[in-house]
Design an enzyme around this catalytic site. Structure first.
Site, short mmCIF file in Angstrom:
data_model
loop_
_atom_site.label_atom_id
_atom_site.label_comp_id
_atom_site.label_asym_id
_atom_site.label_seq_id
_atom_site.Cartn_x
_atom_site.Cartn_y
_atom_site.Cartn_z
CD1 TRP A 142 66.10 80.50 39.06
CD2 TRP A 142 67.08 81.96 37.68
NE1 TRP A 142 65.95 80.02 37.77
CE2 TRP A 142 66.54 80.89 36.91
CE3 TRP A 142 67.75 82.99 37.02
CZ2 TRP A 142 66.65 80.85 35.52
CZ3 TRP A 142 67.85 82.94 35.63
CH2 TRP A 142 67.31 81.88 34.90
CG ASN A 143 62.36 84.03 36.83
OD1 ASN A 143 62.12 84.17 38.03
ND2 ASN A 143 61.41 83.72 35.97
CE LYS A 166 64.04 78.90 49.38
NZ LYS A 166 65.12 79.28 48.40
CB ALA A 168 66.37 81.79 43.87
N GLY A 220 57.63 79.58 41.25
CA GLY A 220 58.64 78.63 40.80
C GLY A 220 58.03 77.54 39.95
CB SER A 221 59.32 74.22 39.02
OG SER A 221 59.38 73.49 40.22
CD GLU A 242 54.05 84.48 39.21
OE1 GLU A 242 54.00 85.14 38.15
OE2 GLU A 242 54.67 84.86 40.20
CG LEU A 243 52.76 76.73 40.54
CD1 LEU A 243 52.05 75.41 40.76
CD2 LEU A 243 53.93 76.88 41.49
CB CYS A 276 55.64 82.89 34.59
SG CYS A 276 55.22 84.61 34.88
#
Length: 297
Positions: A142-143, A166, A168, A220-221, A242-243, A276
């Site tokens: 979402w960021n 898909k 966020a 994401g996380s 990419e975490l 990130c």
């Protein structure tokens, strides 16, 4: 929901809210598992024809997407500000950043070179020929609700892959706007598909286990990334993650402490820290600590 070149508007929906006001700004289809499978099937069916298009044909479509995105820069930025919450100036910059990915990979599509490798035998040579892997499943955060889409779709489409994306659940309207551009630019039916869902877990499970999906890309996380990588492992599915990290900011005493302090303050508060590259730990050598702190404070 955009599947096989068609906008699907019938079915249950979920609301999208302005994070600053809490007011609903729209709604999108809340897809079922069956519809996600339909999207994967559409991408699988479109892959043979799309992968056989020339690099120049794929490049032309991505270039048209870039042109349309820049023409709608203000409109897209205003939507992003309403849906995601970042200031309009930052949103304008992101749309430009997102469009740049499309233009970059439009050119990179023409440069998918192979190799000729020497052999120990005089009557033999080895050729490396690069081919599209197949259907790519993409999950975006979402960021950065537009640039992360083009960052994933751009290289996939340029390489000749098809995709199911898909976004966020907090920012699906930005994804819809991007897919409107893909549709208008003439992307063939089934090449890129959009599924919007309020509960992402079942979609992630399908992406990790469906044999038609040959690659999974996720931003994401760390916790969710680990879960997805583990679920994809039994098929040895290609994954790109990419975490989140702890992004240490290290300043040695041969650096300019004033410049470093200004830089870390900028990056730390970038997108209110939701990026990130936002540092969570700052290490400064004692020799320049006072100068650094004087500027930072």
């Amino acid at each position: 929901m955009y599947i096989n070149g068609q906008w699907l508007e019938e079915g249950p929906t979920f609301e999208v809210y302005n994070p600053a006001t809490g007011v609903s700004i729209g709604s999108v289809i809340d897809v079922s598992n069956e519809q996600v499978l339909d999207a994967v099937a559409a991408a699988e069916a479109a892959f043979p024809a799309w992968s056989k298009t020339t690099a120049y044909e794929r490049s032309a479509i991505l270039t048209r997407c870039h042109t349309l995105m820049m023409e709608r820069q203000r409109t897209l930025a205003e939507l992003m500000t309403s849906e995601q919450g970042k200031p309009l100036k930052a949103a304008m910059n992101e749309v430009k950043y997102a469009a740049d990915f499309l233009l970059w990979f439009a050119e990179e599509a023409k440069r998918i070179y192979g190799e000729t490798i020497p052999s120990a035998r005089s009557d033999q040579r080895f050729l490396v020929h690069k081919q599209a892997v197949g259907v790519v499943a993409a999950i975006t955060p979402w960021n950065y609700p537009i640039s992360m889409l083009t960052r994933k779709l751009g290289p996939a489409l340029a390489a000749g892959c098809t995709a199911v994306l898909k976004p966020a659940e907090a920012t699906p309207l930005c994804a819809v706007a991007v897919f409107e551009i893909l549709h208008e630019a003439g992307l063939p039916a089934g090449v890129a598909n959009l599924v919007t869902v309020s509960d992402p877990k079942p979609v992630g499970e399908i992406f990790c286990t469906h044999r038609a999906i040959r690659k999974l890309t996720f931003t994401g996380s760390t916790a969710v990334g680990k879960s997805l990588a583990q679920a994809a492992a039994p098929q040895l599915k290609r994954v790109s993650m990419e975490l989140g990290g702890h992004a240490p900011f290290i300043v040695f005493d041969d650096a300019d402490p004033v410049h470093a302090a200004k830089g870390v303050s900028l990056v730390k508060f970038l997108n209110t820290g939701q990026a990130c590259i936002s540092p969570n730990r700052i290490f400064v050598q004692r020799k320049i600590l006072d100068s650094f702190l004087d500027t930072l404070q």
